[in-house]
Design an enzyme around this catalytic site. Structure first.
Site, PDB file in Angstrom:
ATOM      1  N   ARG A 210      34.104 -43.644 -37.153  1.00  0.00           N
ATOM      2  CA  ARG A 210      35.273 -43.834 -36.730  1.00  0.00           C
ATOM      3  C   ARG A 210      35.565 -42.589 -35.823  1.00  0.00           C
ATOM      4  NH1 ARG A 210      40.054 -40.098 -37.268  1.00  0.00           N
ATOM      5  NH2 ARG A 210      41.912 -41.667 -37.407  1.00  0.00           N
TER       6      ARG A 210
ATOM      7  N   GLY B  98      39.283 -41.030 -33.736  1.00  0.00           N
ATOM      8  CA  GLY B  98      40.480 -41.205 -33.770  1.00  0.00           C
ATOM      9  C   GLY B  98      41.039 -41.131 -32.271  1.00  0.00           C
ATOM     10  N   ASP B  99      42.247 -40.427 -32.386  1.00  0.00           N
ATOM     11  CA  ASP B  99      42.958 -40.748 -31.028  1.00  0.00           C
ATOM     12  C   ASP B  99      42.563 -39.537 -30.053  1.00  0.00           C
ATOM     13  OD1 ASP B  99      44.285 -38.920 -33.154  1.00  0.00           O
ATOM     14  OD2 ASP B  99      45.751 -38.727 -31.802  1.00  0.00           O
TER      15      ASP B  99
ATOM     16  N   SER C 233      40.565 -28.404 -40.425  1.00  0.00           N
ATOM     17  CA  SER C 233      40.824 -29.592 -39.397  1.00  0.00           C
ATOM     18  C   SER C 233      40.372 -29.867 -38.172  1.00  0.00           C
ATOM     19  CB  SER C 233      42.390 -29.831 -39.297  1.00  0.00           C
ATOM     20  OG  SER C 233      42.826 -28.781 -38.472  1.00  0.00           O
TER      21      SER C 233
ATOM     22  N   GLY D 222      45.649 -41.011 -36.138  1.00  0.00           N
ATOM     23  CA  GLY D 222      44.930 -41.351 -35.045  1.00  0.00           C
ATOM     24  C   GLY D 222      45.198 -42.787 -34.681  1.00  0.00           C
TER      25      GLY D 222
ATOM     26  N   THR E 248      48.835 -35.150 -32.717  1.00  0.00           N
ATOM     27  CA  THR E 248      48.101 -35.067 -33.977  1.00  0.00           C
ATOM     28  C   THR E 248      48.684 -35.820 -35.262  1.00  0.00           C
ATOM     29  OG1 THR E 248      49.871 -33.431 -34.756  1.00  0.00           O
ATOM     30  CG2 THR E 248      48.005 -32.583 -33.440  1.00  0.00           C
ATOM     31  N   GLY E 249      47.951 -35.988 -36.137  1.00  0.00           N
ATOM     32  CA  GLY E 249      48.275 -36.948 -37.238  1.00  0.00           C
ATOM     33  C   GLY E 249      47.348 -38.214 -37.127  1.00  0.00           C
TER      34      GLY E 249
ATOM     35  N   THR F 101      44.791 -31.431 -36.405  1.00  0.00           N
ATOM     36  CA  THR F 101      44.014 -31.336 -35.133  1.00  0.00           C
ATOM     37  C   THR F 101      45.037 -30.312 -34.409  1.00  0.00           C
ATOM     38  OG1 THR F 101      43.866 -33.899 -35.247  1.00  0.00           O
ATOM     39  CG2 THR F 101      44.130 -32.823 -32.965  1.00  0.00           C
TER      40      THR F 101
ATOM     41  N   THR G  20      39.618 -31.911 -32.838  1.00  0.00           N
ATOM     42  CA  THR G  20      39.783 -31.974 -34.199  1.00  0.00           C
ATOM     43  C   THR G  20      38.470 -32.579 -34.908  1.00  0.00           C
ATOM     44  OG1 THR G  20      41.111 -33.608 -35.623  1.00  0.00           O
ATOM     45  CG2 THR G  20      39.822 -34.603 -33.811  1.00  0.00           C
TER      46      THR G  20
HETATM   47  N1  GLY Z   1      44.659 -37.192 -34.865  1.00  0.00           N
HETATM   48  C1  GLY Z   1      43.241 -36.870 -35.426  1.00  0.00           C
HETATM   49  C2  GLY Z   1      42.740 -38.065 -35.945  1.00  0.00           C
HETATM   50  O1  GLY Z   1      43.232 -39.079 -36.355  1.00  0.00           O
HETATM   51  O2  GLY Z   1      41.404 -38.137 -36.003  1.00  0.00           O
END
Ligand code: GLY
Length: 348
Positions: free
Chosen positions: A229, A231-232, A88, A255, A252-253, A201, A219
């Protein structure tokens, strides 16, 4: 009346206290443990015991040797980025839709309120170190894609193939499972099995003996994402936020939920308003549930960890699985420990 309208009316009536999830299993049994302050310095990461030790012990050793909290959290993040077993983060991370590993990372330093991040970075094993160079060696805060790669190479990073055999086989199985209407035959056993798409992450957050705060989030992002794409994790305020007056938070999770709630900023702002790290992490989870219209509207999940300058730690997720998730690991002069956080809903 539509369910959504009813939901909004409920919120209006009750303010933001979300009676909405009053029937969910908000398990606060761990709170006294999670809230118990430890002395500074402190470093935490969003992992359970095995990875927690692997990440935090080198981070702590680095802090003892250099006294530099940025060096310490970077050393910790690099451990998981370089480990091919973790699917991950960094090298060995699960790839995008096209089988290409694309990494996101951010770093933030409290005393200067400066930050750096990279997004959609390919071929470099340690994106958090590149993010640090963006912070330390440029007047910018975020580099993406090809530009981030060229910047990393300018600083001496080597291009490498990040797709391990383990990750390739997971990706191939997912790809062959996607549809019975494309030209990819099903997996060799002929069975279509929906595979859950993961967004693992890691957050590594630290406060040194002087009370200076720093954080990293790194991540490989959402497995099977559309190329491009982001993420957060590389977005300051979403996957990571640090305020030298208060502390630090990371997410985490999924994003997308964290981006649209400015999740880590929200946690730190809640701590600024007087909430403990635990309460602030729970508030951010609740906020995500609110904007989704409830816990039953999808299987999204996010987790927040946070630490404040009193050495109090918080950890909360939207969904929990006893013995599996959510956890936060902590290292300080009091030693190493792992704590189970709270969840709005415990799953089987
Ligand atoms: N939290 C990692 C992502 O969504 O990319």
């Amino acid at each position: 009346m539509s369910a959504r309208r009813k939901f909004l009316q409920t919120l209006t009536h009750f303010g933001i206290s979300i009676p909405f999830i009053k029937n969910s299993l908000l398990d606060r049994r761990v709170l006294p443990l999670a809230e118990k302050p430890v002395s500074l310095p402190i470093i935490i990461c969003s992992r359970s015991e095995a990875w927690g030790r692997k990440v935090l012990e080198p981070a702590w050793n680095t802090l003892e040797q250099s006294g530099n909290i940025l060096d310490a959290i970077e050393a910790g993040a690099n451990v998981v980025e370089l480990d091919p077993e973790d699917t991950s983060v960094g090298y060995g991370g699960l790839p995008n839709e096209e089988g290409i590993v694309s990494l996101d990372a951010s770093i933030m330093y409290g005393p200067t309120h400066n930050c750096g991040s990279v997004a959609a970075l390919e071929k470099i094993k340690t994106p958090s170190s590149v993010a640090r160079l963006v912070m330390d060696r440029t007047d910018h805060m975020m580099l993406v894609g090809e530009g981030a790669l060229r910047f990393a190479k300018a600083h001496g990073f080597r291009e490498e193939d990040l797709l391990t055999e383990k990750a390739r086989l997971i990706w191939l199985e997912w790809k062959e499972n996607l549809s019975d209407r494309d030209d990819w035959f099903p997996p060799k056993d002929g069975k279509y099995l929906p595979r859950k798409r993961t967004t693992g992450t890691i957050n590594v957050l630290g406060i040194d003996a002087k009370g200076d705060v720093a954080g990293i989030t790194t991540t490989s992002g959402l497995f099977g994402k559309i190329p491009g794409r982001i993420g957060d994790s590389p977005i300051i305020g979403a996957g990571l936020y640090v305020d030298n007056r208060i502390g630090a938070a990371g997410a985490t999770g999924r994003g997308e939920e964290v981006i649209r709630t400015c999740g880590s900023f929200y946690v730190v702002e809640k701590m600024l308003q007087g909430l403990s790290p635990q309460e602030a992490c729970e508030a951010a989870c609740q906020r995500i549930v609110e904007i989704n219209g409830g816990l039953d509207t999808g299987d999204y999940d996010d987790k927040f960890v946070a630490v404040n300058k009193n050495g109090e730690v918080g950890c909360a997720s939207i969904r929990g699985r006893k013995g599996q998730h959510p956890y936060v690991s902590i290292i300080s002069n009091d030693g190493f420990k792992t704590i189970e956080g709270s969840a709005l809903q415990w799953m089987e």
